[in-house]
Design a protein around this motif. Structure first.
Motif, PDB file in Angstrom:
ATOM      1  N   PHE A 107       0.788  -1.065   0.106  1.00  6.84           N
ATOM      2  CA  PHE A 107       0.002   0.174  -0.027  1.00  6.84           C
ATOM      3  C   PHE A 107       0.903   1.385   0.063  1.00  6.84           C
ATOM      4  N   VAL A 108       0.575   2.311  -0.789  1.00  5.97           N
ATOM      5  CA  VAL A 108       0.931   3.631  -0.587  1.00  5.97           C
ATOM      6  C   VAL A 108      -0.216   4.431   0.138  1.00  5.97           C
ATOM      7  N   GLN A 109       0.226   4.705   1.186  1.00  8.44           N
ATOM      8  CA  GLN A 109      -0.947   5.589   1.866  1.00  8.44           C
ATOM      9  C   GLN A 109      -1.155   6.973   1.871  1.00  8.44           C
ATOM     10  N   ALA A 154       1.066  -5.133   3.951  1.00  8.74           N
ATOM     11  CA  ALA A 154       2.498  -4.212   3.788  1.00  8.74           C
ATOM     12  C   ALA A 154       2.240  -2.805   3.304  1.00  8.74           C
ATOM     13  N   LYS A 155       2.946  -1.829   3.873  1.00 12.99           N
ATOM     14  CA  LYS A 155       2.421  -0.439   3.663  1.00 12.99           C
ATOM     15  C   LYS A 155       3.808   0.389   3.783  1.00 12.99           C
ATOM     16  N   PHE A 156       3.952   1.308   2.954  1.00 10.00           N
ATOM     17  CA  PHE A 156       4.798   2.500   3.021  1.00 10.00           C
ATOM     18  C   PHE A 156       4.366   3.444   4.301  1.00 10.00           C
ATOM     19  N   PRO A 157       5.165   4.392   5.028  1.00  9.09           N
ATOM     20  CA  PRO A 157       4.737   5.388   5.856  1.00  9.09           C
ATOM     21  C   PRO A 157       3.721   6.409   5.078  1.00  9.09           C
ATOM     22  N   VAL A 181       4.481  10.726  -2.307  1.00 15.61           N
ATOM     23  CA  VAL A 181       3.771   9.771  -3.250  1.00 15.61           C
ATOM     24  C   VAL A 181       4.741   9.389  -4.418  1.00 15.61           C
ATOM     25  N   VAL A 182       5.203  10.166  -4.809  1.00 17.59           N
ATOM     26  CA  VAL A 182       5.901   9.973  -6.292  1.00 17.59           C
ATOM     27  C   VAL A 182       7.333   9.192  -5.750  1.00 17.59           C
ATOM     28  N   GLU A 183       7.857   9.641  -4.675  1.00 12.91           N
ATOM     29  CA  GLU A 183       9.056   8.825  -4.205  1.00 12.91           C
ATOM     30  C   GLU A 183       8.853   7.419  -3.965  1.00 12.91           C
ATOM     31  N   GLN A 184       7.673   7.076  -3.338  1.00  9.50           N
ATOM     32  CA  GLN A 184       7.233   5.725  -2.994  1.00  9.50           C
ATOM     33  C   GLN A 184       6.980   4.966  -4.152  1.00  9.50           C
ATOM     34  N   LEU A 185       6.311   5.657  -5.153  1.00 14.09           N
ATOM     35  CA  LEU A 185       6.081   4.818  -6.483  1.00 14.09           C
ATOM     36  C   LEU A 185       7.223   4.565  -7.138  1.00 14.09           C
ATOM     37  N   LYS A 186       8.094   5.436  -7.477  1.00 10.49           N
ATOM     38  CA  LYS A 186       9.581   5.223  -8.098  1.00 10.49           C
ATOM     39  C   LYS A 186      10.206   4.282  -7.365  1.00 10.49           C
ATOM     40  N   ALA A 187      10.193   4.117  -5.853  1.00  6.57           N
ATOM     41  CA  ALA A 187      10.806   2.987  -5.401  1.00  6.57           C
ATOM     42  C   ALA A 187      10.310   1.543  -5.468  1.00  6.57           C
TER      43      ALA A 187
END
Length: 248
Positions: A40-42, A53-56, A64-70
């Protein structure tokens, strides 16, 4: 190369791109969490009671963009990406637009007259581009969760009526719904008492939870998988519907 040599035939099996929306607490996030290998991207704080499982929690569009790129660039075993939720992501996008133009309201961005919402589509397109790259490079399914709102629909062939829509600005809603392979409306089965005119849930626990997969005067929905118009609100039911549809 002769362009005729690039022509392909037959179905191309690709991970699904799903948008699911509905009222609070109906089970949208649980549906997504039941998908295989979900991360999840929250953008809203609502997953504390779900084992997943989830990002902070994201507090800005840049996060949001940083997590999607990760997810796009990193090595991992996740099979499904979920953004939860789109309407809270939209608020982060509006905050970014306001910062770009040095205003406090998106209504005032770029001189007003609705230009801020048009400018916000630049960021929505960046999100869609990243999701497409994740799907192509990692072969991941994508699930986008949104809340619902009731909106007046101006039907050119019939009198106007109210129906459920994702809780997004109309421009963003059109972009995301066109991109998705399935727009699913999550709700509870209800019946209306003919004598009192009041609605009551059908089934236990506040009513049987279902997905509507085709558009109607009641809701905005669609699918490219020949799904039944109504099915149980569960990931397994959705997958069974996809398999049955692929055989037709």
């Amino acid at each position: 190369m002769n362009l005729l040599e690039t022509i392909t035939k037959g179905k191309a099996q690709q991970p699904p791109r799903i948008m699911i929306y509905g009222s609070e607490g109906v089970g949208k996030s649980t549906f997504a969490a039941s998908s295989p290998g979900c991360i999840f991207v929250q953008t809203e704080d609502g997953l504390s009671e779900i084992d997943c499982a989830k990002f902070p929690l994201c507090t800005s569009y840049a996060e949001v963009v940083e997590q999607l790129k990760a997810i796009r660039d990193g090595e991992h075993d996740y099979a499904t990406l979920c953004i939860d939720s789109l309407d809270w992501l939209e608020r982060l996008i509006w905050d970014r637009v306001c910062a770009d133009y040095g205003v406090k309201s998106i209504e005032k961005a770029d001189g007003g007259y609705g230009k801020g919402y048009t400018y916000a589509l630049t960021y929505w397109r960046e999100i869609v581009k990243l999701l497409n790259e994740i799907r192509a490079r990692k072969q991941m399914a994508v699930i986008l969760v949104a809340h619902a709102k009731v909106e007046r629909f101006e039907d050119p062939e019939h009198p106007a009526y109210d129906r459920y829509q994702p809780r997004l600005h109309k421009s963003a809603n059109s972009l995301v719904c066109e991109w998705a392979d399935a727009v699913l409306f999550a709700t509870r089965r209800m019946r209306v008492d003919s004598t009192t005119g009041k609605a009551a849930p059908v089934g236990a626990d506040g009513g049987e939870r279902i997905l509507r997969t085709n558009g109607s005067p009641a809701c905005n929905a669609k699918n490219r998988y020949s799904l039944p118009s109504e099915m149980a609100l569960s990931w397994q039911a959705f997958m069974d519907g996809m398999k049955a549809g692929s055989k037709k």
